[in-house]
Motif scaffolding. Structure first.
Motif, PDB file in Angstrom:
ATOM      1  N   UNK A 148      35.836  38.713  37.886  1.00 54.28           N
ATOM      2  CA  UNK A 148      37.154  39.336  38.163  1.00 54.28           C
ATOM      3  C   UNK A 148      37.512  40.303  37.189  1.00 54.28           C
ATOM      4  N   UNK A 149      37.730  41.459  37.676  1.00 50.48           N
ATOM      5  CA  UNK A 149      38.488  42.681  36.598  1.00 50.48           C
ATOM      6  C   UNK A 149      39.929  43.007  36.550  1.00 50.48           C
ATOM      7  N   UNK A 150      40.458  42.491  37.732  1.00 48.41           N
ATOM      8  CA  UNK A 150      41.984  43.294  38.048  1.00 48.41           C
ATOM      9  C   UNK A 150      42.858  42.642  37.328  1.00 48.41           C
ATOM     10  N   UNK A 151      43.999  42.970  36.854  1.00 47.73           N
ATOM     11  CA  UNK A 151      44.942  42.350  36.184  1.00 47.73           C
ATOM     12  C   UNK A 151      46.428  42.542  36.952  1.00 47.73           C
ATOM     13  N   UNK A 152      47.544  42.052  36.338  1.00 45.57           N
ATOM     14  CA  UNK A 152      48.698  42.342  36.954  1.00 45.57           C
ATOM     15  C   UNK A 152      49.050  43.872  37.011  1.00 45.57           C
ATOM     16  N   UNK A 153      48.684  44.875  36.348  1.00 47.10           N
ATOM     17  CA  UNK A 153      48.876  46.321  36.317  1.00 47.10           C
ATOM     18  C   UNK A 153      48.222  46.898  37.643  1.00 47.10           C
ATOM     19  N   UNK A 170      32.968  44.270  43.944  1.00 47.03           N
ATOM     20  CA  UNK A 170      32.331  45.507  44.001  1.00 47.03           C
ATOM     21  C   UNK A 170      32.489  46.301  42.504  1.00 47.03           C
ATOM     22  N   UNK A 171      32.939  45.733  41.548  1.00 43.52           N
ATOM     23  CA  UNK A 171      33.193  46.411  40.149  1.00 43.52           C
ATOM     24  C   UNK A 171      32.127  47.361  39.797  1.00 43.52           C
ATOM     25  N   UNK A 172      31.002  47.019  39.893  1.00 38.72           N
ATOM     26  CA  UNK A 172      30.016  48.109  39.358  1.00 38.72           C
ATOM     27  C   UNK A 172      30.074  49.252  40.233  1.00 38.72           C
ATOM     28  N   UNK A 173      30.209  49.116  41.550  1.00 40.45           N
ATOM     29  CA  UNK A 173      30.226  50.342  42.313  1.00 40.45           C
ATOM     30  C   UNK A 173      31.239  51.216  42.008  1.00 40.45           C
ATOM     31  N   UNK A 174      32.448  50.588  42.245  1.00 44.43           N
ATOM     32  CA  UNK A 174      33.755  51.300  42.032  1.00 44.43           C
ATOM     33  C   UNK A 174      33.829  51.938  40.589  1.00 44.43           C
ATOM     34  N   UNK A 175      33.205  51.411  39.864  1.00 44.24           N
ATOM     35  CA  UNK A 175      33.089  52.190  38.293  1.00 44.24           C
ATOM     36  C   UNK A 175      32.234  53.354  38.561  1.00 44.24           C
ATOM     37  N   UNK A 176      31.209  53.298  39.143  1.00 43.17           N
ATOM     38  CA  UNK A 176      30.411  54.559  39.065  1.00 43.17           C
ATOM     39  C   UNK A 176      30.947  55.697  39.876  1.00 43.17           C
ATOM     40  N   UNK A 177      31.641  55.413  41.075  1.00 46.11           N
ATOM     41  CA  UNK A 177      32.251  56.433  42.008  1.00 46.11           C
ATOM     42  C   UNK A 177      33.530  56.807  41.273  1.00 46.11           C
ATOM     43  N   UNK A 178      33.955  56.155  40.142  1.00 44.04           N
ATOM     44  CA  UNK A 178      35.232  56.700  39.656  1.00 44.04           C
ATOM     45  C   UNK A 178      36.435  55.988  40.032  1.00 44.04           C
ATOM     46  N   UNK A 179      36.486  55.014  40.717  1.00 47.16           N
ATOM     47  CA  UNK A 179      37.811  54.299  41.345  1.00 47.16           C
ATOM     48  C   UNK A 179      38.327  53.571  40.056  1.00 47.16           C
ATOM     49  N   UNK A 183      38.122  52.098  36.023  1.00 45.31           N
ATOM     50  CA  UNK A 183      37.880  52.586  34.793  1.00 45.31           C
ATOM     51  C   UNK A 183      36.748  51.961  33.941  1.00 45.31           C
ATOM     52  N   UNK A 184      36.050  52.326  32.786  1.00 40.74           N
ATOM     53  CA  UNK A 184      34.859  51.604  32.467  1.00 40.74           C
ATOM     54  C   UNK A 184      35.104  49.985  32.098  1.00 40.74           C
ATOM     55  N   UNK A 185      36.326  49.989  31.878  1.00 41.22           N
ATOM     56  CA  UNK A 185      36.717  48.361  31.508  1.00 41.22           C
ATOM     57  C   UNK A 185      37.250  47.568  32.760  1.00 41.22           C
ATOM     58  N   UNK A 186      37.144  48.305  33.848  1.00 42.41           N
ATOM     59  CA  UNK A 186      37.356  47.704  35.054  1.00 42.41           C
ATOM     60  C   UNK A 186      38.769  47.795  35.755  1.00 42.41           C
ATOM     61  N   UNK A 187      39.522  48.476  35.168  1.00 44.72           N
ATOM     62  CA  UNK A 187      40.753  48.666  35.687  1.00 44.72           C
ATOM     63  C   UNK A 187      40.875  49.837  36.828  1.00 44.72           C
ATOM     64  N   UNK A 188      41.846  49.403  37.713  1.00 49.25           N
ATOM     65  CA  UNK A 188      41.959  50.465  38.927  1.00 49.25           C
ATOM     66  C   UNK A 188      42.744  51.775  38.274  1.00 49.25           C
ATOM     67  N   UNK A 189      41.922  53.038  38.506  1.00 45.66           N
ATOM     68  CA  UNK A 189      42.771  54.084  37.909  1.00 45.66           C
ATOM     69  C   UNK A 189      44.092  54.347  39.031  1.00 45.66           C
ATOM     70  N   UNK A 190      45.154  54.899  38.202  1.00 47.48           N
ATOM     71  CA  UNK A 190      46.581  55.038  38.889  1.00 47.48           C
ATOM     72  C   UNK A 190      46.024  56.505  39.922  1.00 47.48           C
TER      73      UNK A 190
END
Length: 384
Positions: free
Chosen positions: A111-116, A134-143, A145-152
């Motif tokens: 799991x990569x998501x946090x409270x933010x 699906x973190x590997x996929x979502x990182x690759x398509x830019x959803x 960040x490289x450390x697994x955080x959802x971009x605002x």
């Protein structure tokens, strides 16, 4: 290991190799470890290079030769752990002098998501494309960040692609027991939906699939090809070209189109009709074609306000598209794809092929065509 175990191991490996050769596009790699006492001897097979690295040596071999190599090496060791990594699952073979065991496990990721991250999402929603899976996929398509955080700035995009999956999920099951679901993405752009659907169909629905993306832009085709290679998605190809000139080499089962401008959506729908696609999922974008065509004297006092004529033309365009798809034998539903607060271009056209023609829909279309003095582009794909 004794001869009886080695014979059984060879049988397991040969069966596995046969399955792999039938589904080679979904294989990520192979690893195996022999053990003797406390010592371990690791082997890795690289599918892209066709090479086996074992005991410090690298050799070029075909994958179907691995069974023979492992069989011969097994006589020297006490146990074997063999792993075949595929899209969505890992097959494990464990062997020692007590016997041979085989098991399949679903892929798990951390799991990569946090409270933010979660604060930005709809916590009441059960997402179809889960960040922690699906973190590997979502990182690759830019959803992510490289450390697994959802971009605002990608929260809306993430919600949109997940809702798209939700809206077509049940329709995927209506396609029947196809060996492989072939999907064509028209005007694929950055291919968000293509990559997400590839992941969802193969790794969550456990169905084989193949994706073709087509676009007129060199840059987006090159970028999508690069991402597919990065993810190891060998069941994808991206083609530079215009959909109206494209003739597929494979059967097309699903056609998708997201925010293709003006008649580009009609080109996608027309291609689906021409290729006898079993299902169509299209989110139209701007509508310009009928705006200059539509005429109806009884509404002149309304149409003198340009915004009313524009909105009426939008509704008429998508309504006509639905009717023409029905005339081609599709069962059609048109629903809100996302909230109109995010974009007014928020309708999803869903169509499933159920018959050859619908005579009633053809007659209704002809009445509307004459009533509003229109000549829709999509009509040229049908013999009316």
């Amino acid at each position: 290991m004794n001869k009886q175990v080695i014979t059984k191991l060879e049988f397991f490996l040969n069966s596995l190799i046969q399955r792999v050769e039938e589904n080679i596009d979904f294989v990520k790699g192979v690893e195996f470890i022999f053990k003797s006492g406390t010592k371990e001897y690791k082997g890795i097979y690289n599918f892209d290079e066709g090479t086996l690295f074992f005991n410090g040596n690298k050799q070029k071999i075909k994958f179907d030769q691995i069974a023979e190599i492992i069989k011969n090496e097994s006589q020297k060791y006490e146990s074997l752990g063999f792993k075949l990594f595929e899209r969505g699952k890992t097959t494990i073979i464990l062997a020692d002098n007590k016997g041979v065991k085989l098991k399949n496990v679903d892929e798990e990721t951390i799991a990569v998501s946090d409270e933010h991250d979660t604060a930005a999402l709809n916590l009441k929603r059960d997402y179809y494309i889960k960040i922690n899976e699906a973190s590997e996929l979502l990182k690759a398509i830019g959803i992510l960040t490289k450390d697994g955080k959802l971009k605002n700035d990608m929260i809306r995009k993430y919600n949109q692609i997940d809702h798209f999956v939700e809206l077509i999920d049940a329709y995927l099951d209506e396609l029947g027991e196809l060996d492989t679901i072939n999907v064509l993405d028209c005007a694929c752009g950055k291919s968000y939906l293509t990559f997400v659907l590839n992941y969802y169909i193969k790794e969550k629905k456990k169905k084989n699939c193949y994706f073709i993306g087509i676009d007129t832009s060199d840059i987006v085709i090159q970028n999508s090809t690069k991402i597919a290679k990065q993810l190891g998605y060998r069941n994808m190809e991206f083609i530079k070209g215009n959909i109206k000139d494209y003739m597929p080499e494979k059967r097309i089962d699903i056609v998708i189109s997201l925010h293709a401008c003006d008649i580009a959506t009609d080109l996608a729908l027309g291609a689906a009709i021409q290729f006898n696609s079993k299902a169509i999922f299209a989110v139209p974008c701007c509508h310009r074609e009928l705006l200059e065509q539509v005429k109806f004297e009884n509404l002149n006092e309304i149409f003198k306000h340009g915004i009313f004529k524009s909105r009426f033309s939008d509704l008429l365009t998508d309504g006509i598209r639905g009717l023409l798809l029905e005339s081609a034998g599709y069962k059609v539903s048109i629903v809100e794809y996302i909230s109109p607060l995010e974009t007014p271009k928020n309708l999803l056209i869903r169509a499933i092929k159920v018959s050859d023609r619908n005579v009633k829909a053809i007659e209704e279309y002809k009445k509307l065509k004459n009533l509003f003095s229109i000549q829709p582009y999509l009509e040229r794909y049908l013999n009316l």
